[in-house]
Design an enzyme around this catalytic site. Structure first.
Site, short mmCIF file in Angstrom:
data_model
loop_
_atom_site.label_atom_id
_atom_site.label_comp_id
_atom_site.label_asym_id
_atom_site.label_seq_id
_atom_site.Cartn_x
_atom_site.Cartn_y
_atom_site.Cartn_z
N PRO A 10 0.80 -1.22 0.00
CA PRO A 10 0.00 0.00 0.00
C PRO A 10 0.84 1.28 0.00
CG PRO A 10 -0.10 -1.07 2.14
CD PRO A 10 0.60 -2.01 1.21
N ASN A 11 0.32 2.25 -0.72
CA ASN A 11 0.85 3.60 -0.83
C ASN A 11 2.14 3.71 -1.64
OD1 ASN A 11 -1.25 4.81 0.79
ND2 ASN A 11 -0.25 3.85 2.55
N ARG A 18 5.16 11.09 -2.23
CA ARG A 18 4.87 10.83 -0.82
C ARG A 18 6.12 10.96 0.04
NH1 ARG A 18 4.25 5.01 1.82
NH2 ARG A 18 3.63 5.68 3.89
N TYR A 23 11.10 8.56 1.81
CA TYR A 23 11.06 7.52 0.78
C TYR A 23 11.83 7.88 -0.48
CZ TYR A 23 7.47 5.78 3.88
OH TYR A 23 6.80 5.33 4.99
N ASN A 74 7.72 -5.71 -0.77
CA ASN A 74 7.68 -4.59 0.16
C ASN A 74 6.23 -4.50 0.61
OD1 ASN A 74 7.52 -2.17 1.52
ND2 ASN A 74 8.77 -1.03 0.06
N ALA A 77 2.87 -0.81 4.96
CA ALA A 77 2.32 -0.82 6.32
C ALA A 77 1.84 -2.20 6.75
CB ALA A 77 1.19 0.19 6.44
N ASP A 87 1.00 -15.30 6.67
CA ASP A 87 0.55 -16.68 6.49
C ASP A 87 0.55 -17.10 5.02
OD1 ASP A 87 0.31 -16.94 9.21
OD2 ASP A 87 -1.89 -16.93 9.23
N GLU A 98 12.03 -9.71 1.95
CA GLU A 98 11.29 -8.50 2.34
C GLU A 98 12.21 -7.29 2.19
OE1 GLU A 98 9.43 -6.59 6.44
OE2 GLU A 98 10.12 -8.67 6.45
#
Length: 150
Positions: A10-11, A18, A23, A74, A77, A87, A98
Site C-alpha cells: 500500500p501507498n 509521498r 522515501y 515490500n 504498512a 501466512d 522483504e
C-alpha cells in the site's frame, strides 16, 4: 527464464510524491525499470504487482505457485500487522525477501516489528531504491544456492 514476482504494498504507488524526505524521489516506475535491468543481467524475468488491498496481495502470492521461483516483497504498512500476508508467504513453497526503502528499525516504535520477517529468507531496509536491488540480488543468490537458478 526464471520468474520472480515483485510485490509492492500500500501507498507505494505514490512514491516520488509521498514524503520524499523518508522515501526518496524515485517513482514506482523508476524502481521497476531499474529492477528489470538488474533482472535481465541475472537471467530472471520480473513481474510487478502493486496493490493497496491486503486481499489482492494475498491472492497474488497464492497465484505465484507453479509460476514463480521467488517473491520480492515490500509489504508497506502491512509489514507490521498483516498476519494474513505473513501466512500467505508461509503457505507457498516460494522463497521471499522483504524489502523497505526506509530503515523501519530507526523509525516509530510500531514500525520496528515485522510480522513478515520470520517467514522471509531475509529483510533489507534503509537503502532507498537500492534496498530493492540488494533484495533482488540476495534472492537470486538464494535461488542459485537452492539450484533453482543456473
Amino acid at each position: 527464464m526464471a520468474q520472480i514476482v515483485v510485490i509492492h504494498g500500500p501507498n507505494l504507488n505514490l512514491l516520488g510524491q509521498r514524503e520524499p524526505e523518508i522515501y526518496g524521489t524515485s517513482t514506482l516506475e523508476d524502481i521497476n525499470r531499474q529492477l528489470t535491468e538488474l533482472g535481465n543481467q541475472h537471467s530472471v524475468e520480473l513481474e510487478f504487482f502493486q496493490s493497496n488491498h491486503e486481499g489482492q496481495i494475498i491472492d497474488r502470492i497464492h497465484s505465484a505457485i507453479g509460476s514463480a521461483e521467488g517473491i520480492l516483497i515490500n509489504p508497506g504498512a502491512f509489514t507490521h500487522y498483516s498476519i494474513a500476508i505473513r501466512d500467505a508467504l508461509s503457505a507457498v513453497p516460494i522463497p521471499a525477501v522483504e524489502v523497505h526503502l526506509s530503515n523501519i528499525h530507526a523509525r516509530e516504535e510500531f514500525r520496528k516489528l515485522s510480522v513478515v520477517a520470520p517467514v522471509a529468507v531475509g529483510q533489507i531496509s534503509g537503502f532507498g531504491i537500492q534496498s530493492y536491488e540488494l533484495g533482488l540480488l540476495a534472492l537470486v543468490g538464494h535461488l542459485q544456492r537452492l539450484g533453482r537458478l543456473t
